[in-house]
Design a protein around this motif. Sequence first.
Motif, PDB file in Angstrom:
ATOM      1  N   ASP A 146       0.871  -1.171   0.000  1.00 14.77           N
ATOM      2  CA  ASP A 146       0.000   0.000   0.000  1.00 14.77           C
ATOM      3  C   ASP A 146       0.907   1.220   0.000  1.00 14.77           C
ATOM      4  OD1 ASP A 146      -1.960   1.895   0.249  1.00 14.77           O
ATOM      5  OD2 ASP A 146      -2.360   1.484   2.373  1.00 14.77           O
ATOM      6  N   PHE A 147       0.968   1.911  -1.136  1.00 20.27           N
ATOM      7  CA  PHE A 147       1.904   3.017  -1.270  1.00 20.27           C
ATOM      8  C   PHE A 147       1.631   4.150  -0.293  1.00 20.27           C
ATOM      9  CE2 PHE A 147       2.722   0.958  -5.297  1.00 20.27           C
ATOM     10  CZ  PHE A 147       4.084   1.113  -5.430  1.00 20.27           C
ATOM     11  N   THR A 148       0.388   4.349   0.079  1.00 21.70           N
ATOM     12  CA  THR A 148       0.097   5.445   1.011  1.00 21.70           C
ATOM     13  C   THR A 148       0.667   5.174   2.393  1.00 21.70           C
ATOM     14  OG1 THR A 148      -2.052   4.471   1.549  1.00 21.70           O
ATOM     15  CG2 THR A 148      -2.004   6.141  -0.187  1.00 21.70           C
ATOM     16  N   SER A 149       0.966   3.926   2.689  1.00 22.77           N
ATOM     17  CA  SER A 149       1.508   3.616   4.012  1.00 22.77           C
ATOM     18  C   SER A 149       3.031   3.502   4.008  1.00 22.77           C
ATOM     19  CB  SER A 149       0.896   2.313   4.541  1.00 22.77           C
ATOM     20  OG  SER A 149       1.303   1.227   3.729  1.00 22.77           O
ATOM     21  N   LEU A 150       3.668   3.773   2.881  1.00 24.77           N
ATOM     22  CA  LEU A 150       5.130   3.741   2.845  1.00 24.77           C
ATOM     23  C   LEU A 150       5.670   5.033   3.448  1.00 24.77           C
ATOM     24  CD1 LEU A 150       5.894   2.342  -0.716  1.00 24.77           C
ATOM     25  CD2 LEU A 150       6.040   1.148   1.453  1.00 24.77           C
ATOM     26  N   PHE A 151       6.410   4.892   4.541  1.00 30.34           N
ATOM     27  CA  PHE A 151       6.991   6.069   5.182  1.00 30.34           C
ATOM     28  C   PHE A 151       8.214   5.655   5.977  1.00 30.34           C
ATOM     29  CE2 PHE A 151       4.336   4.259   8.411  1.00 30.34           C
ATOM     30  CZ  PHE A 151       4.907   4.577   9.632  1.00 30.34           C
TER      31      PHE A 151
ATOM     32  N   SER B 229      11.289   9.359  14.263  1.00 34.72           N
ATOM     33  CA  SER B 229      11.227   9.566  15.712  1.00 34.72           C
ATOM     34  C   SER B 229      11.932   8.468  16.503  1.00 34.72           C
ATOM     35  CB  SER B 229       9.765   9.656  16.165  1.00 34.72           C
ATOM     36  OG  SER B 229       9.138   8.389  16.042  1.00 34.72           O
ATOM     37  N   GLY B 230      12.195   7.351  15.874  1.00 32.25           N
ATOM     38  CA  GLY B 230      12.832   6.244  16.593  1.00 32.25           C
ATOM     39  C   GLY B 230      11.823   5.329  17.273  1.00 32.25           C
ATOM     40  N   GLN B 231      10.580   5.709  17.328  1.00 33.74           N
ATOM     41  CA  GLN B 231       9.536   4.868  17.904  1.00 33.74           C
ATOM     42  C   GLN B 231       8.857   4.091  16.784  1.00 33.74           C
ATOM     43  OE1 GLN B 231       7.019   7.715  19.788  1.00 33.74           O
ATOM     44  NE2 GLN B 231       8.420   8.082  21.503  1.00 33.74           N
ATOM     45  N   SER B 232       8.234   3.006  17.130  1.00 30.29           N
ATOM     46  CA  SER B 232       7.549   2.172  16.136  1.00 30.29           C
ATOM     47  C   SER B 232       6.085   2.597  16.029  1.00 30.29           C
ATOM     48  CB  SER B 232       7.634   0.704  16.554  1.00 30.29           C
ATOM     49  OG  SER B 232       6.945  -0.095  15.632  1.00 30.29           O
ATOM     50  N   HIS B 233       5.636   2.780  14.783  1.00 24.50           N
ATOM     51  CA  HIS B 233       4.243   3.123  14.515  1.00 24.50           C
ATOM     52  C   HIS B 233       3.731   2.186  13.431  1.00 24.50           C
ATOM     53  CE1 HIS B 233       4.586   6.738  16.948  1.00 24.50           C
ATOM     54  NE2 HIS B 233       5.687   7.039  16.287  1.00 24.50           N
ATOM     55  N   PRO B 234       2.537   1.629  13.604  1.00 22.91           N
ATOM     56  CA  PRO B 234       2.043   0.644  12.638  1.00 22.91           C
ATOM     57  C   PRO B 234       1.659   1.230  11.278  1.00 22.91           C
ATOM     58  CG  PRO B 234       0.384   1.094  14.305  1.00 22.91           C
ATOM     59  CD  PRO B 234       1.629   1.816  14.724  1.00 22.91           C
ATOM     60  N   SER B 235       1.309   2.509  11.242  1.00 21.83           N
ATOM     61  CA  SER B 235       0.896   3.106   9.972  1.00 21.83           C
ATOM     62  C   SER B 235       1.269   4.582   9.960  1.00 21.83           C
ATOM     63  CB  SER B 235      -0.612   2.951   9.768  1.00 21.83           C
ATOM     64  OG  SER B 235      -1.314   3.738  10.707  1.00 21.83           O
ATOM     65  N   LEU B 236       1.171   5.161   8.785  1.00 16.58           N
ATOM     66  CA  LEU B 236       1.446   6.589   8.641  1.00 16.58           C
ATOM     67  C   LEU B 236       0.427   7.414   9.422  1.00 16.58           C
ATOM     68  CD1 LEU B 236       3.005   8.914   7.343  1.00 16.58           C
ATOM     69  CD2 LEU B 236       1.528   8.691   5.344  1.00 16.58           C
ATOM     70  N   ALA B 237      -0.821   6.977   9.394  1.00 16.04           N
ATOM     71  CA  ALA B 237      -1.865   7.698  10.137  1.00 16.04           C
ATOM     72  C   ALA B 237      -1.576   7.693  11.635  1.00 16.04           C
ATOM     73  CB  ALA B 237      -3.225   7.079   9.844  1.00 16.04           C
ATOM     74  N   ALA B 238      -1.112   6.553  12.141  1.00 13.06           N
ATOM     75  CA  ALA B 238      -0.791   6.474  13.574  1.00 13.06           C
ATOM     76  C   ALA B 238       0.396   7.371  13.907  1.00 13.06           C
ATOM     77  CB  ALA B 238      -0.494   5.032  13.964  1.00 13.06           C
TER      78      ALA B 238
ATOM     79  N   VAL C  69       9.075  10.710   6.839  1.00 12.76           N
ATOM     80  CA  VAL C  69       9.324  10.974   5.429  1.00 12.76           C
ATOM     81  C   VAL C  69       8.313  10.124   4.680  1.00 12.76           C
ATOM     82  CG1 VAL C  69      10.972  10.811   3.528  1.00 12.76           C
ATOM     83  CG2 VAL C  69      11.779  11.421   5.816  1.00 12.76           C
ATOM     84  N   ASN C  70       7.358  10.781   4.023  1.00 11.13           N
ATOM     85  CA  ASN C  70       6.220  10.083   3.411  1.00 11.13           C
ATOM     86  C   ASN C  70       6.531   9.702   1.960  1.00 11.13           C
ATOM     87  OD1 ASN C  70       4.948  10.661   5.846  1.00 11.13           O
ATOM     88  ND2 ASN C  70       4.196  12.594   5.066  1.00 11.13           N
ATOM     89  N   ILE C  71       7.175   8.578   1.792  1.00 13.36           N
ATOM     90  CA  ILE C  71       7.603   8.128   0.465  1.00 13.36           C
ATOM     91  C   ILE C  71       6.401   7.816  -0.419  1.00 13.36           C
ATOM     92  CG2 ILE C  71       8.856   6.319  -0.767  1.00 13.36           C
ATOM     93  CD1 ILE C  71      10.630   6.088   1.751  1.00 13.36           C
ATOM     94  N   GLY C  72       5.406   7.137   0.106  1.00 15.55           N
ATOM     95  CA  GLY C  72       4.234   6.752  -0.677  1.00 15.55           C
ATOM     96  C   GLY C  72       3.443   7.953  -1.165  1.00 15.55           C
TER      97      GLY C  72
END
Length: 147
Positions: free
Chosen positions: A51-56, A60-69, A78-81
């Motif tokens: 899913d290109f929209t979720s490529l980022f 911050s060094g913290q783990s996030h499951p999605s770009l929205a989160a 850095v929002n590559i998608g």
Amino acid sequence: MLKEFKEFAMKGNVLDMAIGVIIGGAFGKIVTSMVSDILMPPIGLLMGKVDFTSLFINLSGQSHPSLAAAKAVGAPTVNIGVFLQAIFDFVIVTFVIFLLVKQVNRLKRQPEAPPAIPTTKDCPYCLSSIPIKAMRCGHCTSDLKAA
């Protein structure tokens, strides 16, 4: 001053430009939807269900499951998608504008002028250029009726 503004706003070029901007904005939304909703899902499927929209890239060094989160907590990313979709949007809009300008230029071309009717001819005796209706050469005085 209001009258002058009204005259300026109602000139053909300003009105045409305003209409072009409005139509261009609507066209941009259509292209954005086409890229994000129609083109990118099959491309992502072909590339292994990406899913290109979720490529980022999370900075911050913290783990996030999605770009929205990540955006919800304000993490720098850095929002590559999103960037790839913007590139696809640009390429499609540029290509459509190219096709449109090409067609407009094709329609604007003036038909070639018919070849000019000759006004002179060469004398068969001295090969000088003389008026086409001449009955006698002005250079060698030959009678052109017999020729």
